[in-house]
Motif scaffolding. Sequence first.
Motif, PDB file in Angstrom:
ATOM      1  N   TYR A   8       1.163  -1.222  -0.277  1.00  0.00           N
ATOM      2  CA  TYR A   8      -0.060  -0.190  -0.054  1.00  0.00           C
ATOM      3  C   TYR A   8       0.829   1.831   0.229  1.00  0.00           C
ATOM      4  N   GLN A  54      -6.866   1.622   3.353  1.00  0.00           N
ATOM      5  CA  GLN A  54      -6.781   0.947   3.551  1.00  0.00           C
ATOM      6  C   GLN A  54      -5.760   0.877   4.565  1.00  0.00           C
ATOM      7  N   GLU A  58      -5.433  -1.694   7.977  1.00  0.00           N
ATOM      8  CA  GLU A  58      -4.375  -2.393   7.908  1.00  0.00           C
ATOM      9  C   GLU A  58      -3.183  -2.315   9.808  1.00  0.00           C
ATOM     10  N   THR A 115     -15.407  -3.668   9.063  1.00  0.00           N
ATOM     11  CA  THR A 115     -14.184  -4.422   8.427  1.00  0.00           C
ATOM     12  C   THR A 115     -14.890  -5.155   9.842  1.00  0.00           C
TER      13      THR A 115
END
Length: 208
Positions: A8, A54, A58, A115
């Motif tokens: 990412y 994202q 994470e 999530t």
Amino acid sequence: MATLIQSYEQQYSVLTADITSKIGRLKLGNEDNRDQVTREIQANFEEANDLLEQLELESRGGAAGSRVAAYRAELQRVRDEYRSIASSAGVYTDAEDNFEDWTSNDQRQKLLDNTERLERTGKSLTEGYRVVLETEQIGAAVLQDLSLQRETIQRSRGRLRETDEQLNRSSRLMNSMIMRSLQDRFVLVMVFLVLGVLLCIGLYFYVT
């Protein structure tokens, strides 16, 4: 997870470099391609923001969380630069509203809630898969037991057939022995009768 975070971050770096390059093109570009470059820049901003979201998901509780704040500050700086150049170039942009929405706490909270729901769904699926595996193992064990029982029944049936055949042979042998015994008795009776007749004849001649 560390590899995904690094991916990412690399994608974000490439995007920000691409945005900076396109901002330079917008500053130096002519009237014909400004709208196209503007649309590309806004699309890149959306993609970069998605990557940061994202990355934030994470890196919750990890060391990368502090870097996400720096990335957001950098993206905001690039956005301000883009707005300034777009304004001076006379290009209309609705990036202000879009970015305000992107960075809102409600948006991030919704993503976090989604999530968590996905994680719960994943756990439920994992639990269901575990139950299916256990059921499959139990079914395989039952089938194996049934197969063993079937083999045992077949062996027992074979032994019963052998026993029945042996009994039949024994019965035939007993019948044969009984017939021979009766024949022997009949012969003995006949012998005794003949001897009796001969004895009577002998006595008769002896007396006369």
